[in-house]
Design a protein around this motif. Sequence first.
Motif, PDB file in Angstrom:
ATOM      1  N   THR A  21       0.833  -1.203   0.000  1.00 45.97           N
ATOM      2  CA  THR A  21       0.000   0.000   0.000  1.00 45.97           C
ATOM      3  C   THR A  21       0.865   1.250   0.000  1.00 45.97           C
ATOM      4  N   ILE A  22       1.902   1.268   0.824  1.00 45.46           N
ATOM      5  CA  ILE A  22       2.811   2.419   0.870  1.00 45.46           C
ATOM      6  C   ILE A  22       3.400   2.677  -0.507  1.00 45.46           C
ATOM      7  N   SER A  23       3.850   1.632  -1.173  1.00 48.68           N
ATOM      8  CA  SER A  23       4.486   1.775  -2.482  1.00 48.68           C
ATOM      9  C   SER A  23       3.526   2.353  -3.511  1.00 48.68           C
ATOM     10  N   ARG A  24       2.297   1.833  -3.546  1.00 46.46           N
ATOM     11  CA  ARG A  24       1.331   2.296  -4.547  1.00 46.46           C
ATOM     12  C   ARG A  24       0.881   3.731  -4.263  1.00 46.46           C
ATOM     13  N   VAL A  25       0.613   4.022  -3.007  1.00 47.40           N
ATOM     14  CA  VAL A  25       0.169   5.373  -2.646  1.00 47.40           C
ATOM     15  C   VAL A  25       1.291   6.378  -2.891  1.00 47.40           C
ATOM     16  N   ARG A  26       2.511   5.980  -2.603  1.00 45.80           N
ATOM     17  CA  ARG A  26       3.639   6.898  -2.823  1.00 45.80           C
ATOM     18  C   ARG A  26       3.823   7.198  -4.321  1.00 45.80           C
ATOM     19  N   THR A  27       3.643   6.195  -5.155  1.00 39.24           N
ATOM     20  CA  THR A  27       3.797   6.397  -6.592  1.00 39.24           C
ATOM     21  C   THR A  27       2.778   7.402  -7.125  1.00 39.24           C
ATOM     22  N   VAL A  28       1.516   7.257  -6.704  1.00 37.69           N
ATOM     23  CA  VAL A  28       0.472   8.177  -7.159  1.00 37.69           C
ATOM     24  C   VAL A  28       0.707   9.581  -6.627  1.00 37.69           C
ATOM     25  N   HIS A  29       1.067   9.687  -5.345  1.00 39.04           N
ATOM     26  CA  HIS A  29       1.207  11.011  -4.741  1.00 39.04           C
ATOM     27  C   HIS A  29       2.460  11.737  -5.224  1.00 39.04           C
ATOM     28  N   ARG A  30       3.468  10.985  -5.606  1.00 36.73           N
ATOM     29  CA  ARG A  30       4.649  11.642  -6.181  1.00 36.73           C
ATOM     30  C   ARG A  30       4.280  12.350  -7.487  1.00 36.73           C
ATOM     31  N   ALA A  31       3.337  11.759  -8.221  1.00 40.56           N
ATOM     32  CA  ALA A  31       2.895  12.361  -9.478  1.00 40.56           C
ATOM     33  C   ALA A  31       2.031  13.599  -9.265  1.00 40.56           C
ATOM     34  N   GLN A  32       1.548  13.812  -8.044  1.00 40.00           N
ATOM     35  CA  GLN A  32       0.704  14.973  -7.749  1.00 40.00           C
ATOM     36  C   GLN A  32       1.495  16.262  -7.551  1.00 40.00           C
ATOM     37  N   ARG A  33       2.788  16.162  -7.380  1.00 40.76           N
ATOM     38  CA  ARG A  33       3.565  17.369  -7.080  1.00 40.76           C
ATOM     39  C   ARG A  33       3.424  18.393  -8.202  1.00 40.76           C
TER      40      ARG A  33
END
Length: 440
Positions: A90-102
């Motif tokens: 979950t951490i990995s998937r959420v981090r990938t999406v949120h990194r793209a939000q910057r």
Amino acid sequence: MINRLDLRGRSLSARELVEALPRAEVRVEDAAERVAPIIAAVRRRGADELRDLAERFDGVRPHHLRVPAEAFESALAGLDPLVREAIEETISRVRTVHRAQRPQDFVVDLADGAQVRQRWVPVGRVGLYVPGGLAVYPSSVVMNVVAAQEAGVPSLAVASPPQSENAGLPHPTILAACALLGVDEVYAVGGAQAVAMFAYGARGTEEQDGAVLCEPVNVVTGPGNVYVAAAKRLVRGVVGIDAEAGTTEIAILADGTAHPDHVAADLISQAEHDPAAASVLVTSSVELAGAVEARLKDRAEGTRHSDRVLQALAGPQSAIVLVDSVEQGIEVVDAYGAEHLEIQTADAAAVAERISNAGAIFVGPYSPVALGDYMAGSNHVLPTGGCAHFASGLGVHSFIKAVQVVEYTEQALGEIASKIVAFANAEDLPAHGEAVQVRF
């Protein structure tokens, strides 16, 4: 078991539609009256009040309001390996999406020597709330912490209710999730009092906590019940908040192509959270409505938290809403503004593109809300109670602010000086114009 609301053949204004749709009886504004004294008491008494409130609401008086380091080590050591693997995924998937939000910084040159730059800057410190009570939410730890980390916030604090079964500390799985994310400032504080502690800071007791227990934060985020939402409303302006993420809700827009077992299971999945949770089906198919009602009864009675589920489904906040068509259904769900909205229609992707008001939209039969609760990569901290009409779900944007930098040369300012003076005089603010003229 679940109420029916028949909107077929009715032409309602936007206001009439909002008033007709099911909502919880306890509103945020009502809860605020009960929460205001709690916030005032925490501001006044600090750690002593936090312990008194824990004893009153959580049935335990924590010795450690701030979780000691050894508790994280113990929690991580005792974590089931399969649960650890699930949290890490979950951490990995959420981090990938949120990194793209910057968002990206930008520079605009309006003329020679006339430049405006914009920088996105993280806030300095955030307070992240993770609910307890009827369930355990390491997933909410992930959603809050990863979004703040990807925004670049330098100081993060987490609060979660104390538990009598864990010696007055938050649930071990909560602490293990914090450890996996590298967060070591965690407080055994729940409910509205946690929001107050974050907003105003809290004095400690010398013998247990030191002079200062918790420093105030700039932003408070995280889901919770209606009282947490009310506390966030009351401290807004002192701190920023994400949205009023109160008791969970799901709306499903479905036609005759939807599978009744899928629909019933998804309605129950959110009713499982809380007796006040809202489960709403909007459908143009009377046959589907009847089939879902039958499946709800069977499934609700057989699930582990059946009492909670049955109470939520029978409450005024839940209903099956009959509409003439999917077209009318789009109007209904847009007026409702659900926290979670599932689209289970023949052309689900196209329908989803027409929805403006929802915290998150789940498209098709294989994108259930339960996916979004854990591993979709999206964030599950979402606006409830109709706040999706103006608020977004939690994300990197919740923890950053835009700073504009203006830089003009003498020549660039001189070229528009007379226009600035004219504008200033038109507003009867001549000193503004004089502040430009004095430079020439």
